[in-house]
Structures are given as C-alpha cells and as structure tokens.
Design an enzyme around this catalytic site. Structure first.
Site: not given
Ligand code: VGL
Ligand code: ZN
Length: 235
Positions: A37, A75, A77, A81, A110, A135, A180
């Site tokens: 990410d 990430d 979404h 979401h 996000h 994901k 993550c």
């Molecule tokens: C993440 C919060 C929400 C991450 C992703 O990449 O750690 N944290 N979505």
């Molecule tokens: Zn996320």
C-alpha cells in the site's frame, strides 16, 4: 568429480560465514518481497496520511534489488466503502464499529478506485514486480491483508500465486505496520509461509496502541521483525 552445487568457496564462503555469524538473512530464490500500500492517500498530505510514510520509498527500492520476486498491494475501495466513516451516519473516523464480519475501524475516505490517492507512489522503482494485488474492492468487506479479506473467507489469490512461484518466505514492507502490514504477515504465517517484517521499511498509523498490539501479535505468530541492514544478497 563435479563440484558440490551451491557450496560457496573462498571469499564467498567467508562472506557467508560472516553473514551467518552476524545474524544476517540471505535472500534467495524462494523469497518474495511484498510491498504494501505505498499509495498517495497514505503519504503525508493524503486522506489517511501515515506520518513519514514517504520516507520508506527509497529504502523499499533498495530492498527490491535483493529480490527476484516482488509483489505490490494496492488498497482499492469503491466510493461508499463500508470501512469509511462517511458510510455510517453518526460515526467518526478512527472509531471502531461492529459490522457483520466483526469489529471494523472506520477511516476517512481513502484509496477510492481510480483516484489520485489510490495511485502507487511514482517514486517506486521495482521493475521486476509482475503482480499487483488490489484489495478492499468488495463494498461490504474491508481487507487489510494481502491474502484474505476481513470476512476471513475471501482470498485474493496471492497464496496460490506465491505457491506456484515456489515461494516459501515473504518479506513485508510498506504501510501501515499496524494494519495492512501486520494482517498480511499474520495471514502469511497462517498460510504456512515464513514471514519477516522489515520494520524500518514500514511506518505505522498507531491508533490507540495499535502498533504495540500488532507487534505482539506478530511475534506470537512467529513473524520475525527485523531491520533492513540484516538482509543481504546471496553470494
Ligand atoms: C490501511 C487502513 C485502511 C493500510 C488500509 O494500508 O494499513 N489502513 N486501509
Ligand atoms: Zn483501506
């Protein structure tokens, strides 16, 4: 007679012995680097900024040179979401809420599909990477882990990919250490891979003690927590 294969000699052998003595980890053909990410919304100025998140990019690029197999995650979404606080009236970001599949931390919007914030950092230089796992695309289920969504039943396909490439050990870096990265490391262990988190190539959100908890859970699950200087190229 033919030389025994893979037996380092001379200076190589001395280097290998020095590496082992110093506790260094030699990267080889059964290792993969998972880059989690590294997207603009997790960088300073982003929608879910992780402090100092952009500092890991040059280090991740250097680490990448040790690995023949590199996988990135993204990430990804849809708007609205279920992990977004804005999807739940009366709830604010960083609160926890019970959803069908369990407790969910709610986040600012996000990494919305196709937005600039969802883009991977332009400074990433990992030309050998051939797979990007997206994901969190199910509107109703979050996925911190690169292996399994938060319902704990929907796989991303990463496990099968790694097995088909004969990977036995994964090194994990990126954002965020306590979400993550940690979930990916725990699921890697659950799937039977060795898992190593390169801590200085990660940064944490650290919401309400989440970093300490994540480190404890990882250590309890047999995830190794290391620094990037412990990794070394095969001789
Ligand atoms: C993440 C919060 C929400 C991450 C992703 O990449 O750690 N944290 N979505
Ligand atoms: Zn996320």
């Amino acid at each position: 007679p033919p030389k025994a294969p893979g037996r380092a000699r001379g200076p190589d052998r001395r280097q290998a012995a020095a590496d082992a003595a110093a506790g260094r980890i030699t990267i080889g053909g059964h290792d993969a680097l998972l880059v989690v990410d590294l997207q603009y919304d997790f960088m300073p100025g982003g929608a879910l900024a992780v402090a100092d998140g952009d500092a890991v990019v040059p280090l991740v690029n250097r680490l990448g040179r040790l690995f023949a197999e590199v996988v990135l995650t993204q990430d990804w979404h849809p708007a609205g979401h279920t992990s977004f606080a804005s999807s739940h009236a009366g709830h604010a970001p960083f609160q926890t809420m019970d959803l069908d599949y369990g407790a969910q931390v709610l986040w600012p919007d996000h990494c919305v599909q196709g937005s600039r914030g969802a883009d991977l950092h332009d400074g990433l230089d990992l030309p050998q990477a051939r797979l990007v796992i997206r994901k969190g695309d199910d509107p109703a289920v979050d996925s911190y882990s690169a292996f399994l969504a938060a319902d704990r039943t929907s796989p991303t396909g990463l496990e099968g990919y790694l097995r088909s490439r004969r990977i036995t050990r994964v090194f994990i870096c990126g954002l965020a250490t306590d979400f993550c990265v940690a979930w990916t490391a725990l699921d890697a262990r659950a799937a039977g891979f060795e898992a190593v988190v390169v801590e200085d190539a990660c940064r944490a959100i650290d919401n309400d003690g989440s970093l300490d908890r994540a480190r404890q859970q990882m250590q309890a699950a047999g995830v190794r927590l290391v620094g990037s200087t412990e990794l070394t190229a095969a001789a």
